[in-house]
Design an enzyme around this catalytic site. Structure first.
Site, short mmCIF file in Angstrom:
data_model
loop_
_atom_site.label_atom_id
_atom_site.label_comp_id
_atom_site.label_asym_id
_atom_site.label_seq_id
_atom_site.Cartn_x
_atom_site.Cartn_y
_atom_site.Cartn_z
N ILE A 264 -6.77 1.82 11.79
CA ILE A 264 -8.00 1.00 11.74
C ILE A 264 -7.77 -0.26 10.90
O ILE A 264 -7.98 -1.38 11.35
CB ILE A 264 -9.17 1.81 11.16
CG1 ILE A 264 -9.42 3.07 12.01
CG2 ILE A 264 -10.43 0.94 11.10
CD1 ILE A 264 -9.72 2.79 13.47
N TYR B 160 15.52 -14.19 37.67
CA TYR B 160 14.43 -14.55 38.59
C TYR B 160 13.84 -13.26 39.14
O TYR B 160 14.30 -12.16 38.81
CB TYR B 160 14.91 -15.48 39.72
CG TYR B 160 16.12 -14.99 40.49
CD1 TYR B 160 15.99 -14.05 41.52
CD2 TYR B 160 17.39 -15.49 40.22
CE1 TYR B 160 17.10 -13.62 42.23
CE2 TYR B 160 18.50 -15.07 40.93
CZ TYR B 160 18.35 -14.13 41.94
OH TYR B 160 19.44 -13.71 42.65
N THR C 74 0.83 -1.20 0.00
CA THR C 74 0.00 0.00 0.00
C THR C 74 0.87 1.25 0.00
O THR C 74 2.00 1.24 0.51
CB THR C 74 -0.89 0.04 1.26
OG1 THR C 74 -0.05 0.07 2.42
CG2 THR C 74 -1.79 -1.16 1.34
N GLY C 75 0.33 2.31 -0.57
CA GLY C 75 0.88 3.66 -0.46
C GLY C 75 2.37 3.80 -0.43
O GLY C 75 3.10 3.39 -1.33
N LYS D 251 18.52 1.27 49.48
CA LYS D 251 18.65 -0.15 49.81
C LYS D 251 17.25 -0.71 50.04
O LYS D 251 16.49 -0.18 50.86
CB LYS D 251 19.49 -0.31 51.08
CG LYS D 251 20.05 -1.71 51.30
CD LYS D 251 21.17 -2.02 50.31
CE LYS D 251 21.88 -3.33 50.68
NZ LYS D 251 22.72 -3.18 51.88
N HIS D 252 16.88 -1.73 49.30
CA HIS D 252 15.56 -2.34 49.41
C HIS D 252 14.44 -1.30 49.27
O HIS D 252 13.51 -1.27 50.06
CB HIS D 252 15.43 -3.11 50.71
CG HIS D 252 16.40 -4.25 50.83
ND1 HIS D 252 16.42 -5.30 49.94
CD2 HIS D 252 17.41 -4.47 51.70
CE1 HIS D 252 17.40 -6.14 50.28
NE2 HIS D 252 18.01 -5.66 51.33
N THR E 222 4.60 2.37 1.42
CA THR E 222 5.38 1.13 1.46
C THR E 222 5.63 0.62 0.05
O THR E 222 6.75 0.23 -0.30
CB THR E 222 4.64 0.07 2.29
OG1 THR E 222 4.39 0.58 3.60
CG2 THR E 222 5.47 -1.20 2.39
N ASN F 3 5.37 3.85 57.81
CA ASN F 3 5.41 5.21 58.35
C ASN F 3 6.82 5.77 58.19
O ASN F 3 7.78 5.10 58.56
CB ASN F 3 5.03 5.22 59.82
CG ASN F 3 3.55 5.01 60.05
OD1 ASN F 3 2.73 5.64 59.38
ND2 ASN F 3 3.18 4.17 60.99
N PHE G 171 0.42 12.80 59.45
CA PHE G 171 0.33 13.54 60.70
C PHE G 171 0.74 12.69 61.91
O PHE G 171 0.71 11.46 61.87
CB PHE G 171 -1.08 14.10 60.91
CG PHE G 171 -2.19 13.08 60.97
CD1 PHE G 171 -2.28 12.15 62.00
CD2 PHE G 171 -3.19 13.08 59.99
CE1 PHE G 171 -3.32 11.24 62.07
CE2 PHE G 171 -4.23 12.16 60.05
CZ PHE G 171 -4.30 11.24 61.09
N ARG H 268 4.31 5.14 64.09
CA ARG H 268 5.12 6.32 63.77
C ARG H 268 6.15 6.59 64.86
O ARG H 268 7.25 7.07 64.58
CB ARG H 268 4.20 7.52 63.55
CG ARG H 268 4.89 8.72 62.90
CD ARG H 268 3.86 9.66 62.31
NE ARG H 268 3.10 8.99 61.26
CZ ARG H 268 3.52 8.82 60.01
NH1 ARG H 268 4.70 9.29 59.64
NH2 ARG H 268 2.78 8.20 59.13
N GLY I 147 26.51 -2.30 49.09
CA GLY I 147 25.67 -3.06 48.17
C GLY I 147 24.42 -2.33 47.75
O GLY I 147 23.46 -2.96 47.30
N HIS J 61 3.39 2.94 50.17
CA HIS J 61 3.30 1.56 50.63
C HIS J 61 3.98 0.60 49.66
O HIS J 61 4.30 0.97 48.56
CB HIS J 61 1.84 1.15 50.81
CG HIS J 61 1.18 1.88 51.94
ND1 HIS J 61 0.44 3.03 51.75
CD2 HIS J 61 1.17 1.64 53.27
CE1 HIS J 61 -0.02 3.45 52.92
NE2 HIS J 61 0.41 2.63 53.86
#
Length: 529
Positions: free
Chosen positions: A129, A219, A37-38, A280-281, A40, A423, A478, A443, A310, A529
């Site tokens: 489409i 892993y 097409t077109g 770290k973590h 291409t 916290n 708070f 806290r 580390g 969290h």
């Protein structure tokens, strides 16, 4: 399923023309008739290849600015016909429909159009489409049709043909079909999510997310968990867009921690100061600003020298050799920065296990975006936490207002606390963290742990007193009671920044006044969290 299917005719219509000419030549050399097409078709003809226009196949010209060209029974019949069904074969013969054995399509660049900030109409025009319709048809009929949607599969398709005498095998066609449906699913997800944003629908009835495999990981968080890393196509600088200069492949935990580190350090404008975050973590163990990256790194490292071992180091400016030399004094998993000069890269070259990543830029902490995480039976979606408070947005709640020095440290500590698991408690002094308490159920416990970390810092540095003396403290939410605040005061903090909003705010304010603390409210919390 039919086993081997010879490829005699191929329909090619692509937006991304990477590798197309070599692939098309390979098909032609193997006796495959090319339909296109077109643009291409024009590209293939200009390269000297013989190509039939889709308009010749359908008997209709491309129309409506190219919106209508492949949506025709001559195309879809050729893709969908079951070659082992006599009725299908009879219908093809009656209507002059020729089979299409290979479909090569990649879609209009909708995601890239959105990423460059195009206007609404431009984005709409870049919704493909005909491409998805053909891809889905070919993938459904993978018993007889091979469908290729990624240039990286071009050589694999030719290889499969060579292995099977010009035909494709069913196992390979199934794999191509899966990739095809994944591509159209990702495309539809991108369109629907963009449109939800365009119409201001924060909670659309259906929400889909998609990604492209960037790396199969050894892993996951633990060796018994399989894992992979997918990119979402966004242009946000970070681990997904970074160039890795050296070192082993990133692990699942490396990627998670590196993202946390870089998002944190991006809170600090490199035009204002150098900054370093050590993670770290997924929690910061030290964050600091400085005149130079070397200064910032040293102060960040001093906050918790034990945990920094580390860890992941993130920097907000181009890494230099002097800072690289200092980082190399301990084992570090990953270093990420917008850039690294030749001297820094040469220093790290001797540390084969250290991964160096450069991103070219920092992510914008104010930018909007969506975050999601899985829960049993579904997933949660929320806006990225792009909240930012300046000095003029704070409310002084105590009799004593913070000094200029305290205010600078309060704002610094607040930006760090945003990236500490709740916290969260952060003690800071002189533009550096001196104690961080993270992820506690109470806290008060976070406040005590952060103070104890500061005592460990004093012992490691040979200080005569804990660095929380004269520090400020930030709390991500708070203080529900005065106890946490008073624990910070006992540790030597002189000023506090917190969201406010507790039913006992008056008690907490009174306790701060009695302890001689300056306290400001942000009116915004940063749970993480």
């Amino acid at each position: 399923m039919t086993k081997l299917v010879p490829i005699s005719r191929a329909l090619i219509s692509v937006s991304d023309k990477t590798g197309l000419l070599d692939f098309a030549r390979g098909l032609a050399e193997r006796g495959v008739e090319l339909i296109s097409t077109g643009g291409t078709a024009a590209m293939l003809r200009n390269a000297g290849l013989e190509v039939r226009d889709v308009a010749e196949v359908t008997g209709f010209p491309e129309m409506m600015d190219g919106r209508v060209k492949t949506l025709h029974p001559m195309v879809h019949g050729g893709l969908l016909a079951l070659r082992n069904d006599d009725e299908h074969l009879a219908a093809m013969a009656a209507h002059g429909i020729e089979p299409i054995d290979l479909l090569v399509v990649n879609l209009y660049p909708f995601e890239a159009t959105v990423a460059r900030g195009a206007d609404y109409d431009d984005c709409i025009e870049n919704i493909d489409i005909g491409g998805p319709a053909m891809i889905r048809a070919a993938a459904k009929n993978h018993a007889f049709v091979a469908v290729v949607v990624d240039p990286e599969d071009y050589s694999k398709l030719l290889g499969d043909m060579d292995q099977h005498g010009g035909a494709t095998c069913p196992k390979f066609r199934k794999k191509l079909a899966q990739r095809a449906y994944a591509r159209t699913a990702a495309y539809d997800a991108a369109v629907s999510n963009w449109l939800a944003g365009a119409i201001g629908d924060a909670t659309p009835r259906r929400r889909a997310f998609a990604g492209t495999l960037a790396q199969t990981l050894r892993y996951g968080e633990n060796p018994h968990q399989s894992a992979a890393f997918y990119t979402d196509g966004s242009a946000r600088p970070g681990v997904a867009t970074a160039k890795q200069w050296q070192g082993k492949e990133l692990s699942y935990n490396n990627i998670n921690d590196t993202d946390a580190a870089f998002e944190l350090v991006a809170e600090f404008d490199p035009a204002e100061s150098a900054a370093c975050a050590i993670i770290k973590h997924a929690n910061p163990c030290g964050v600091a600003r400085g005149e130079t990256l070397l200064d910032a790194y040293k102060h960040a490292y001093d906050c918790d020298r034990t945990s920094a071992f580390g860890g992941i180091v993130a920097l907000n400016r181009t890494l230099d050799a002097a800072t690289a030399e200092e980082i190399c004094q301990i084992f570090t998993e990953v270093v990420i920065a917008p850039d690294a000069d030749e001297g820094a890269r040469a220093v790290f070259a001797a540390k084969k296990n250290l991964r160096l990543l450069t991103t070219g830029a920092l992510p914008d902490p104010r930018a909007a975006g969506l975050m999601f995480r899985q829960v049993a039976g579904g997933f949660l979606v929320q806006d990225r936490d792009n909240g930012r408070i300046a000095a003029d947005g704070l409310r002084v709640m105590t009799k004593r207002a913070p000094s200029a020095e305290e205010m600078a440290d309060l704002l610094f500590a607040w930006r760090v606390a945003k990236h500490v698991k709740s916290n969260a408690i952060v003690y800071a002094r002189g533009g550096a963290t001196v104690g961080i308490g993270a992820g506690q159920m109470s806290r008060v416990d976070s406040t005590r742990i952060a103070a104890r970390k500061a005592e460990d810092m004093a012992a490691a540095l040979g200080l005569s007193e804990t660095p929380t003396k004269g520090s400020v403290v930030a709390s991500d939410a708070f203080f529900p009671f005065p106890d946490g605040l008073l624990t910070a005061a006992e540790a030597g903090a002189t000023a506090v920044i917190q969201p406010g909003g507790s039913m006992r705010d008056e008690e907490v304010i009174a306790a701060a006044d009695e302890a001689g603390l300056a306290m400001v409210f942000t009116g915004m919390r940063h749970f993480r969290h």
